[in-house]
Design an enzyme around this catalytic site. Structure first.
Site, PDB file in Angstrom:
ATOM      1  N   SER A  95      28.741  39.611 -45.107  1.00  0.00           N
ATOM      2  CA  SER A  95      29.148  39.827 -43.715  1.00  0.00           C
ATOM      3  C   SER A  95      28.204  40.823 -43.042  1.00  0.00           C
ATOM      4  O   SER A  95      27.002  40.624 -43.055  1.00  0.00           O
ATOM      5  CB  SER A  95      30.614  40.294 -43.701  1.00  0.00           C
ATOM      6  OG  SER A  95      31.128  40.327 -42.400  1.00  0.00           O
ATOM      7  N   ASP A 217      34.171  28.943 -41.356  1.00  0.00           N
ATOM      8  CA  ASP A 217      34.285  30.393 -41.339  1.00  0.00           C
ATOM      9  C   ASP A 217      34.683  30.825 -39.932  1.00  0.00           C
ATOM     10  O   ASP A 217      33.959  30.570 -38.975  1.00  0.00           O
ATOM     11  CB  ASP A 217      32.928  31.000 -41.740  1.00  0.00           C
ATOM     12  CG  ASP A 217      32.917  32.525 -41.784  1.00  0.00           C
ATOM     13  OD1 ASP A 217      33.797  33.157 -41.193  1.00  0.00           O
ATOM     14  OD2 ASP A 217      31.989  33.074 -42.408  1.00  0.00           O
ATOM     15  N   HIS A 246      35.806  33.545 -44.492  1.00  0.00           N
ATOM     16  CA  HIS A 246      34.727  34.518 -44.332  1.00  0.00           C
ATOM     17  C   HIS A 246      34.490  35.347 -45.595  1.00  0.00           C
ATOM     18  O   HIS A 246      33.485  36.035 -45.696  1.00  0.00           O
ATOM     19  CB  HIS A 246      35.066  35.439 -43.146  1.00  0.00           C
ATOM     20  CG  HIS A 246      33.945  36.329 -42.733  1.00  0.00           C
ATOM     21  ND1 HIS A 246      32.729  35.834 -42.297  1.00  0.00           N
ATOM     22  CD2 HIS A 246      33.840  37.682 -42.693  1.00  0.00           C
ATOM     23  CE1 HIS A 246      31.924  36.859 -41.993  1.00  0.00           C
ATOM     24  NE2 HIS A 246      32.579  37.986 -42.243  1.00  0.00           N
TER      25      HIS A 246
END
Length: 272
Positions: A95, A217, A246
């Site tokens: 991320s 996602d 995610h």
């Protein structure tokens, strides 16, 4: 233990000639890598740490000015590597830590043999000729919900981010680490992430990049992985997994771990 190590709860596991640094994303801490670590410790030295602001770090150490941009986190990564006297590493960033690693690699390319990014995005907001997945009003609503009732927001956000089953262990785990963050810190961090635009920096990333992405996602559309591939300055490769969410390393470890191990072990020039 040095000051930087202590502040970031640095853990060093395993033995090996090559070092892997595992960097977590927003709302989690180093525990998000629990399914991957056992597969690495026999052959690699593994460095785990918590980004400042994670619920496991001391909120008094969180400097709102230093972390008003992602550069602050990138300098933390460099400081950790320097304090541990690690000459170079394979950096796995999830991320926001995908982009934190990219920034760090531009400042100090010598410290990174390659970047492996999971669910990374240079910009979350839509723009002319760019699809990031969000409009500004979407984000404004998100931030307002965080301000008004953080715990309720966490309870709603965790299953959306994970995807799939509301009662899954992965949702419970992500909820736990989200809850652990101090609400004002969490809001500040998420605002910085969602309002950031690092597209201009991508051509300066010359370290080889392995881009790994979920098919579905909430935070990062699949087209973003292709955008990264087209705009990074060095060699890159993309793998889109048939996963939902995610945080696939938490929700679908059976699919994700073999993919991560393959990208950690093989270099792009070998893959071709």
């Amino acid at each position: 233990m040095g000051i930087v190590e202590e502040a970031h709860n640095v853990k060093i596991l395993g033995t090996g000639d090559r070092t892997i640094v595992l960097a977590h994303g927003f709302g989690t801490d180093q525990s998000v890598w629990k399914h991957l670590v056992p597969h690495l410790v026999d052959n690699y030295k593994v460095v785990l740490f918590d980004n400042m602001g994670a619920g496991t770090t001391n909120p008094d150490y969180f400097d709102f000015e230093r972390y008003s941009t992602l550069e602050g986190y990138a300098y933390d990564v460099i400081a950790i590597l320097e304090e541990l006297q690690i000459p170079c590493c394979i950096y796995v960033g999830h991320s926001v830590s995908a982009m934190i690693g990219a920034i760090a690699s531009v400042a100090r390319p010598d410290l990174f043999t390659k970047l492996v990014t999971v669910s990374g995005s240079p910009r979350y907001l839509n723009d002319v000729d760019y699809y990031g997945g969000f409009e500004q009003e979407d984000l404004d609503q998100l931030f307002e919900a965080m301000r008004s009732n953080y715990k309720a927001w966490c309870s709603g956000f965790a299953p959306l981010a994970i995807g799939g089953d509301m009662d899954s262990v992965a949702v419970q785990e992500f909820s736990r680490t989200l809850f652990n963050m101090r609400p004002d810190v969490a809001l500040s961090v998420l605002q910085i992430i969602f309002q950031s635009d690092l597209r201009h920096m991508l051509p300066h990333v010359t370290v080889p990049c392995h881009i790994i992405q979920s098919m579905k996602d909430l935070a990062v559309p699949v087209v973003v992985s292709e955008y990264l591939h087209q705009n990074l300055g060095g060699e890159s490769i993309v793998e889109v997994m048939s996963t939902d969410g995610h945080l696939p390393q938490l929700s679908s470890p059976d699919v994700v771990i073999p993919v991560l191990l393959r990208h950690i072990r093989f270099d792009i020039s070998v893959d071709k």
